[in-house]
Design a protein around this motif. Sequence first.
Motif, mmCIF file in Angstrom:
data_model
loop_
_atom_site.group_PDB
_atom_site.id
_atom_site.type_symbol
_atom_site.label_atom_id
_atom_site.label_comp_id
_atom_site.label_asym_id
_atom_site.label_seq_id
_atom_site.Cartn_x
_atom_site.Cartn_y
_atom_site.Cartn_z
ATOM 1 N N VAL A 96 40.727 63.527 -50.761
ATOM 2 C CA VAL A 96 40.258 62.323 -50.065
ATOM 3 C C VAL A 96 39.781 61.279 -51.071
ATOM 4 C CG1 VAL A 96 38.503 61.392 -48.490
ATOM 5 C CG2 VAL A 96 39.658 63.552 -47.940
ATOM 6 N N SER A 97 39.015 61.731 -52.067
ATOM 7 C CA SER A 97 38.470 60.793 -53.059
ATOM 8 C C SER A 97 39.568 60.147 -53.913
ATOM 9 C CB SER A 97 37.468 61.509 -53.977
ATOM 10 O OG SER A 97 38.123 62.454 -54.808
ATOM 11 N N GLN A 98 40.710 60.853 -54.063
ATOM 12 C CA GLN A 98 41.829 60.334 -54.855
ATOM 13 C C GLN A 98 42.821 59.538 -54.008
ATOM 14 O OE1 GLN A 98 42.134 60.706 -58.357
ATOM 15 N NE2 GLN A 98 40.009 61.304 -57.997
ATOM 16 N N GLY A 99 42.475 59.295 -52.736
ATOM 17 C CA GLY A 99 43.362 58.533 -51.867
ATOM 18 C C GLY A 99 44.590 59.305 -51.446
ATOM 19 N N ARG A 100 44.441 60.629 -51.272
ATOM 20 C CA ARG A 100 45.585 61.477 -50.880
ATOM 21 C C ARG A 100 45.265 62.214 -49.576
ATOM 22 N NH1 ARG A 100 45.851 64.450 -56.523
ATOM 23 N NH2 ARG A 100 47.102 65.984 -55.393
ATOM 24 N N VAL A 101 44.845 61.437 -48.574
ATOM 25 C CA VAL A 101 44.513 62.016 -47.270
ATOM 26 C C VAL A 101 45.767 62.550 -46.593
ATOM 27 C CG1 VAL A 101 43.492 61.567 -45.001
ATOM 28 C CG2 VAL A 101 42.527 60.487 -47.042
ATOM 29 N N ASN A 248 43.183 67.702 -35.633
ATOM 30 C CA ASN A 248 42.552 67.443 -36.928
ATOM 31 C C ASN A 248 43.509 66.770 -37.917
ATOM 32 O OD1 ASN A 248 41.378 67.633 -39.485
ATOM 33 N ND2 ASN A 248 41.405 69.856 -39.531
ATOM 34 N N PRO A 249 44.634 67.413 -38.301
ATOM 35 C CA PRO A 249 45.514 66.760 -39.284
ATOM 36 C C PRO A 249 46.182 65.502 -38.760
ATOM 37 C CG PRO A 249 46.529 68.766 -38.433
ATOM 38 C CD PRO A 249 45.116 68.760 -37.941
ATOM 39 N N THR A 250 46.373 65.401 -37.428
ATOM 40 C CA THR A 250 46.994 64.200 -36.859
ATOM 41 C C THR A 250 46.071 62.992 -37.028
ATOM 42 O OG1 THR A 250 48.230 65.521 -35.246
ATOM 43 C CG2 THR A 250 47.987 63.169 -34.784
ATOM 44 N N ILE A 251 44.781 63.184 -36.747
ATOM 45 C CA ILE A 251 43.802 62.106 -36.953
ATOM 46 C C ILE A 251 43.763 61.713 -38.429
ATOM 47 C CG2 ILE A 251 41.346 61.502 -36.902
ATOM 48 C CD1 ILE A 251 41.072 63.292 -34.424
ATOM 49 N N MET A 252 43.753 62.710 -39.296
ATOM 50 C CA MET A 252 43.726 62.448 -40.738
ATOM 51 C C MET A 252 44.954 61.666 -41.186
ATOM 52 S SD MET A 252 42.262 66.127 -42.073
ATOM 53 C CE MET A 252 42.831 65.839 -43.732
ATOM 54 N N LEU A 253 46.123 62.041 -40.670
ATOM 55 C CA LEU A 253 47.359 61.359 -41.054
ATOM 56 C C LEU A 253 47.352 59.914 -40.569
ATOM 57 C CD1 LEU A 253 50.153 61.565 -42.366
ATOM 58 C CD2 LEU A 253 51.052 62.340 -40.160
ATOM 59 N N LEU A 254 46.863 59.684 -39.347
ATOM 60 C CA LEU A 254 46.778 58.322 -38.811
ATOM 61 C C LEU A 254 45.822 57.468 -39.648
ATOM 62 C CD1 LEU A 254 46.683 59.088 -34.970
ATOM 63 C CD2 LEU A 254 48.575 58.066 -36.258
ATOM 64 N N PHE A 255 44.697 58.051 -40.046
ATOM 65 C CA PHE A 255 43.760 57.344 -40.917
ATOM 66 C C PHE A 255 44.423 56.996 -42.256
ATOM 67 C CE2 PHE A 255 39.593 59.176 -38.961
ATOM 68 C CZ PHE A 255 39.598 58.151 -38.020
ATOM 69 N N ALA A 256 45.149 57.974 -42.809
ATOM 70 C CA ALA A 256 45.785 57.799 -44.120
ATOM 71 C C ALA A 256 46.769 56.631 -44.095
ATOM 72 C CB ALA A 256 46.502 59.079 -44.534
ATOM 73 N N VAL A 257 47.571 56.552 -43.035
ATOM 74 C CA VAL A 257 48.628 55.534 -42.958
ATOM 75 C C VAL A 257 48.089 54.170 -42.535
ATOM 76 C CG1 VAL A 257 50.805 54.901 -41.824
ATOM 77 C CG2 VAL A 257 50.381 57.288 -42.485
ATOM 78 N N PHE A 258 47.258 54.142 -41.474
ATOM 79 C CA PHE A 258 46.864 52.856 -40.867
ATOM 80 C C PHE A 258 45.521 52.312 -41.361
ATOM 81 C CE2 PHE A 258 49.721 54.821 -37.706
ATOM 82 C CZ PHE A 258 50.705 53.833 -37.674
#
Length: 299
Positions: A96-101, A248-258
Amino acid sequence: MKEQKKGIILGLAAYILWGIIPLYWKLLPTVNSMDILCYRIVWSFLFMGIYILITKRGLAFMQEVKSVLRDRKKVIGIVAAAILISINWFTFIYSVSQGRVTEASLGYYMNPLVNVLLGTVILKERLNRAGIVACLLALTGVLLLTIQTGVVPYASLIMAFSFSFYGLMKKKIEISSYTGLTLETFVILPIALVYLFFFSEKGFMAYEININLLLMGAGIVTAIPLLLFAEAAKRISYIIVGFIQYINPTIMLLFAVFLFKEPYTSAQFTAFGFIWLGIAVFTYSSYLTFKKEQKILGE
């Protein structure tokens, strides 16, 4: 039915909280990953101690601790679980800290399929045709990601395998969730304190007040979803857990992209597509098995 409904609500709450946790770690850009991990361990242990006192479970906790200490295998299992969950937490925080969500979310998407794989290899459970297809599809997705980026998604694999092995350890140790988490954090606590007092660049709790408060809150955001999930697991079937765990991973992926604007190419989407297809095959197969078992019990 009322208990099942309560279990679903608790499970949804747990997985939604796990999904939004990357937002919390993003609030600590000035704290390095190792420091966050150590504070997470320290404050999780303290929070669990307060939780046991408030809920008046001290006597039950001490009885379980005595039971663990009398069994060498349980002690080894607790230590192994503590190491595995620490590796998982550190990898997640670092990603997360490296921008790799996106990579972190991949690890959690892969986790159920890795569970199937480890169950087959270690527990000698029989892997059906759907399980084989699901694992092959997930492997194809990982290989495509590796070819596209030229780098093996180590963080995803470490997160998936560390959490799966952690689950295996927990399965072998029959103790309550609150005792397990308290003992696991206690095992790593001395190492965390030594690091924070003697090796951390800042020293123990030497940040600004707002950062120190967020670090203290790390224990709460760690423990609450675990406790919610433990209560949910008592009330709902494995198949329902299988459906809601992908929140869980779906929310994380949406955060990562959008939200975090991480790069997400069509090639990555194709690779993820194979993993999602593997998950769909595995989940549908589990559902059919569950329905068949329910029908047999009904007869």
